[in-house]
Design a protein around this motif. Structure first.
Motif, short mmCIF file in Angstrom:
data_model
loop_
_atom_site.label_atom_id
_atom_site.label_comp_id
_atom_site.label_asym_id
_atom_site.label_seq_id
_atom_site.Cartn_x
_atom_site.Cartn_y
_atom_site.Cartn_z
N ASN A 57 115.16 -4.60 75.03
CA ASN A 57 115.20 -6.02 75.38
C ASN A 57 114.63 -6.25 76.78
O ASN A 57 114.47 -5.33 77.57
N LEU A 58 114.32 -7.49 77.07
CA LEU A 58 113.63 -7.82 78.31
C LEU A 58 114.44 -7.44 79.54
O LEU A 58 113.91 -6.88 80.50
N ILE A 62 113.29 -4.85 82.48
CA ILE A 62 113.24 -5.24 83.90
C ILE A 62 114.09 -4.30 84.75
O ILE A 62 113.68 -3.87 85.83
N CYS A 87 98.78 -6.29 75.99
CA CYS A 87 99.84 -6.88 76.81
C CYS A 87 99.34 -7.38 78.16
O CYS A 87 99.90 -8.32 78.73
N ASN A 200 103.13 -7.12 83.75
CA ASN A 200 103.14 -6.94 82.30
C ASN A 200 102.92 -5.48 81.92
O ASN A 200 103.51 -4.97 80.96
N LEU A 203 106.21 -3.58 82.41
CA LEU A 203 107.21 -3.87 81.37
C LEU A 203 106.79 -3.31 80.01
O LEU A 203 107.61 -2.76 79.29
#
Length: 245
Positions: A57-58, A62, A87, A200, A203
């Motif tokens: 998940n984001l 992070i 991406c 980006n 991540l």
């Protein structure tokens, strides 16, 4: 206190100092992507949607993100490279303005970057320097010189992760693509856009068990020379090494 160059840059790129832009003058906008020599070897990339990426998940991505300078010897797959390019500069749509809509934000959708890649350890690709054709989602060979990795590492002030990476991303700015609309203020937006792109990459790398180290310390003239850029209308703006954890 006397103003330094940085302060002068901020002052002279304020909106009140701007004049009529080339866009406002009705001058035709520059191409959405640079032309290339059709005799260069073009390499098809697999669809980035076909890769099974780790379900992360984001918030986790992070929190896990950090700069990684040491990599394993495991190669990046061509599917993973395709995913990373998608991406960071992937084109979702070409609209009638005309403009490209991509997976990163850019001032006025100008998307003024050209992506070069130092390939060291990617399955199915010979080591060397390549360039990404974002609209067609393909690669072209730029140089397969046996010493290109050493030259680029030297230009990056001998930061060894450049040579040891699986891939080193090199983003170059095509200045007029942004200046056509924003004049001198365009330079501010170029540096902001570089941050969007590199974040980006950080991540996206987390989803394929890889790590990134962003690089801002490099010899501008040396790296521009290697890529054949004039350093004024086109110049390297940011670099990032990537490899498997």
């Amino acid at each position: 206190m006397n103003k330094g160059i940085g302060q002068e840059f901020l002052e002279k790129t304020k909106y009140q100092h701007l004049h009529v832009s080339d866009q406002e003058k009705g001058i035709k906008q520059p191409p959405l992507e640079q032309e290339y020599n059709r005799n260069q070897n073009v390499i098809d990339l697999p669809s980035p949607r076909g890769l099974e990426v780790e379900n992360i998940n984001l918030v986790e991505a992070i929190e896990k993100r950090n700069s990684l300078r040491k990599y394993s010897d495991k190669a990046i797959t061509l599917e993973e490279l395709s995913y990373l390019l998608w991406c960071t500069q992937g084109v979702k749509k070409v609209v009638s303005r005309p403009a490209t809509l991509r997976n990163v934000p850019s001032a006025g959708a100008r998307h003024a970057f050209e992506t070069y890649l130092l390939i060291n350890n990617v399955e199915g690709l010979k080591p060397g320097l390549y360039k990404f054709l974002a609209i067609d989602h393909k690669l072209i060979e730029v140089s397969l010189d046996n010493h290109i990795d050493e030259s680029i590492t030297s230009a990056c002030l001998n930061q060894i992760m450049v040579k040891k990476s699986a891939i080193t991303f090199i983003w170059a700015a095509d200045v007029y693509r942004m200046k056509w609309r924003y004049q001198e203020r365009a330079y501010r937006y170029l540096f902001l856009d570089a941050g969007h792109v590199c974040q980006n990459l950080y991540l996206a790398a987390e989803g394929i068990e890889s790590g990134v180290c962003a690089i801002a310390a490099y010899d501008d003239d040396a790296i521009n020379d290697i890529l054949g850029l004039d350093g004024e209308e086109e110049f390297v703006i940011y670099i990032a090494a990537l490899g498997k954890k």
